[in-house]
Design a protein around this motif. Structure first.
Motif, PDB file in Angstrom:
ATOM      1  N   UNK A  20      25.732  19.960 -24.653  1.00  0.00           N
ATOM      2  CA  UNK A  20      25.720  17.873 -25.510  1.00  0.00           C
ATOM      3  C   UNK A  20      24.874  18.523 -26.416  1.00  0.00           C
ATOM      4  N   UNK A  21      23.942  19.145 -26.868  1.00  0.00           N
ATOM      5  CA  UNK A  21      23.002  19.870 -27.722  1.00  0.00           C
ATOM      6  C   UNK A  21      23.839  20.264 -29.010  1.00  0.00           C
ATOM      7  N   UNK A  22      25.155  20.640 -28.771  1.00  0.00           N
ATOM      8  CA  UNK A  22      25.630  21.343 -30.034  1.00  0.00           C
ATOM      9  C   UNK A  22      26.302  19.908 -30.538  1.00  0.00           C
ATOM     10  N   UNK A  23      27.069  19.652 -29.401  1.00  0.00           N
ATOM     11  CA  UNK A  23      27.745  18.680 -30.044  1.00  0.00           C
ATOM     12  C   UNK A  23      26.820  17.420 -30.941  1.00  0.00           C
ATOM     13  N   UNK A  24      25.899  17.495 -30.562  1.00  0.00           N
ATOM     14  CA  UNK A  24      24.454  15.830 -31.508  1.00  0.00           C
ATOM     15  C   UNK A  24      24.269  16.235 -32.860  1.00  0.00           C
ATOM     16  N   UNK A  25      24.577  17.383 -33.001  1.00  0.00           N
ATOM     17  CA  UNK A  25      24.343  18.868 -33.930  1.00  0.00           C
ATOM     18  C   UNK A  25      25.533  18.793 -34.873  1.00  0.00           C
ATOM     19  N   UNK A  32      17.443  12.810 -33.504  1.00  0.00           N
ATOM     20  CA  UNK A  32      16.412  13.852 -33.053  1.00  0.00           C
ATOM     21  C   UNK A  32      16.072  13.331 -32.122  1.00  0.00           C
ATOM     22  N   UNK A  33      15.837  12.038 -31.640  1.00  0.00           N
ATOM     23  CA  UNK A  33      15.456  11.352 -30.154  1.00  0.00           C
ATOM     24  C   UNK A  33      16.047  11.929 -29.022  1.00  0.00           C
ATOM     25  N   UNK A  34      17.336  12.072 -29.678  1.00  0.00           N
ATOM     26  CA  UNK A  34      18.430  12.673 -28.519  1.00  0.00           C
ATOM     27  C   UNK A  34      18.493  14.667 -28.358  1.00  0.00           C
ATOM     28  N   UNK A  35      17.556  14.678 -29.413  1.00  0.00           N
ATOM     29  CA  UNK A  35      17.796  16.235 -29.247  1.00  0.00           C
ATOM     30  C   UNK A  35      16.862  16.726 -28.710  1.00  0.00           C
ATOM     31  N   UNK A  36      15.659  15.792 -29.258  1.00  0.00           N
ATOM     32  CA  UNK A  36      14.570  16.621 -28.183  1.00  0.00           C
ATOM     33  C   UNK A  36      14.388  16.316 -26.728  1.00  0.00           C
ATOM     34  N   UNK A  37      14.805  14.667 -26.133  1.00  0.00           N
ATOM     35  CA  UNK A  37      15.479  14.540 -24.973  1.00  0.00           C
ATOM     36  C   UNK A  37      16.079  15.453 -24.472  1.00  0.00           C
TER      37      UNK A  37
END
Length: 62
Positions: A20-25, A32-37
């Motif tokens: 999920x983190x990779x997809x968000x990137x 930035x909020x979602x990456x932090x979460x």
């Protein structure tokens, strides 16, 4: 749930959050909020894996 099953479940969740983190990137405007979460959740899971593994934080998950 046995310890092995719990560890396997946590490792699976950790891998899913990594995806999920990779997809968000990859998004044009990553949140930035979602990456932090996602990063905080991954760290929480990694800490739990280390605690269950009994090695005080040196789990082999990255």
């Amino acid at each position: 749930m046995s310890l092995k099953e719990r560890m396997d479940s946590l490792k699976s969740k950790h891998a899913f959050l990594d995806t999920q983190l990779h997809q968000e990137g990859l998004r044009p405007s990553p949140s930035a909020e979602e990456i932090g979460r996602l990063k905080r959740e991954k760290l929480k899971i990694k800490d739990e894996i280390a605690r269950l593994d009994g090695n005080g934080g040196s789990a082999t998950i990255h």
